[in-house]
Design a protein around this motif. Structure first.
Motif, PDB file in Angstrom:
ATOM      1  N   GLN A 122       0.853  -1.180   0.000  1.00 47.07           N
ATOM      2  CA  GLN A 122       0.000   0.000   0.000  1.00 47.07           C
ATOM      3  C   GLN A 122       0.890   1.232   0.000  1.00 47.07           C
ATOM      4  O   GLN A 122       1.843   1.322   0.780  1.00 47.07           O
ATOM      5  N   GLU A 136       0.869   5.221   0.590  1.00 48.25           N
ATOM      6  CA  GLU A 136       0.052   6.264   1.183  1.00 48.25           C
ATOM      7  C   GLU A 136       0.371   7.580   0.487  1.00 48.25           C
ATOM      8  O   GLU A 136       1.434   8.165   0.692  1.00 48.25           O
ATOM      9  N   ILE A 189      -1.609  10.414   0.560  1.00 47.74           N
ATOM     10  CA  ILE A 189      -1.926  11.535   1.441  1.00 47.74           C
ATOM     11  C   ILE A 189      -1.772  11.029   2.866  1.00 47.74           C
ATOM     12  O   ILE A 189      -2.548  10.198   3.333  1.00 47.74           O
ATOM     13  N   PRO A 190      -0.779  11.500   3.592  1.00 47.49           N
ATOM     14  CA  PRO A 190      -0.566  10.997   4.941  1.00 47.49           C
ATOM     15  C   PRO A 190      -1.671  11.468   5.901  1.00 47.49           C
ATOM     16  O   PRO A 190      -2.351  12.462   5.650  1.00 47.49           O
ATOM     17  N   GLN A 191      -1.830  10.705   6.964  1.00 49.27           N
ATOM     18  CA  GLN A 191      -2.807  11.071   7.978  1.00 49.27           C
ATOM     19  C   GLN A 191      -2.345  12.315   8.716  1.00 49.27           C
ATOM     20  O   GLN A 191      -1.177  12.698   8.678  1.00 49.27           O
ATOM     21  N   LEU A 192      -3.257  12.941   9.438  1.00 52.26           N
ATOM     22  CA  LEU A 192      -2.939  14.140  10.183  1.00 52.26           C
ATOM     23  C   LEU A 192      -1.950  13.838  11.307  1.00 52.26           C
ATOM     24  O   LEU A 192      -1.081  14.659  11.620  1.00 52.26           O
ATOM     25  N   ASP A 193      -2.030  12.625  11.906  1.00 49.52           N
ATOM     26  CA  ASP A 193      -1.112  12.261  12.984  1.00 49.52           C
ATOM     27  C   ASP A 193       0.332  12.244  12.506  1.00 49.52           C
ATOM     28  O   ASP A 193       1.233  12.652  13.219  1.00 49.52           O
ATOM     29  N   ALA A 194       0.550  11.769  11.267  1.00 51.48           N
ATOM     30  CA  ALA A 194       1.921  11.716  10.748  1.00 51.48           C
ATOM     31  C   ALA A 194       2.468  13.117  10.497  1.00 51.48           C
ATOM     32  O   ALA A 194       3.655  13.350  10.631  1.00 51.48           O
TER      33      ALA A 194
END
Length: 118
Positions: free
Chosen positions: A104, A106, A108-113
């Motif tokens: 997979q 990614e 668009i990374p998550q906000l936490d990253a």
């Protein structure tokens, strides 16, 4: 051979041909007859019809016409198809490019990253 042709063309240019008086009289008589006929007939006035263009046609013309919109639409549909379905062959191509197993990616990374302090 060329000398003969050059002489022929030179002699043809030297002699000026004048139309006969009878020919000129017939041409002028035909012209007067045509003028009389054209004065009797009312001239046809062409009325330009304004063709209304819809907003969709205007939008298509803005992007280069319907052909370019069809191409962009086809590429968008193919991209959505490959993004959601993810055929098996596509994973092996990604593995060859990355030279590792890619399960997979990614995009668009998550906000936490983004908020992590590393």
């Amino acid at each position: 051979m060329m000398d003969n042709l050059d002489d022929l063309f030179a002699s043809a240019q030297a002699v000026r041909m004048q139309p006969s008086d009878g020919l000129m009289a017939r041409v002028l008589a035909d012209a007067v007859a045509e003028q009389a006929v054209s004065r009797q007939v009312r001239p046809v006035v062409a009325v330009a019809q304004v063709r209304r263009v819809g907003w969709l046609a205007s939008l298509a013309a803005l992007f280069g016409g319907a052909g370019s919109l069809v191409g962009v639409g086809s590429a968008a549909v193919a991209g959505l198809f490959l993004g959601f379905v993810q055929p098996d062959g596509l994973g092996s191509v990604a593995d060859l490019w990355a030279q590792a197993s890619v399960d997979q990616v990614e995009m668009i990374p998550q906000l936490d990253a983004l908020l992590a302090e590393e």
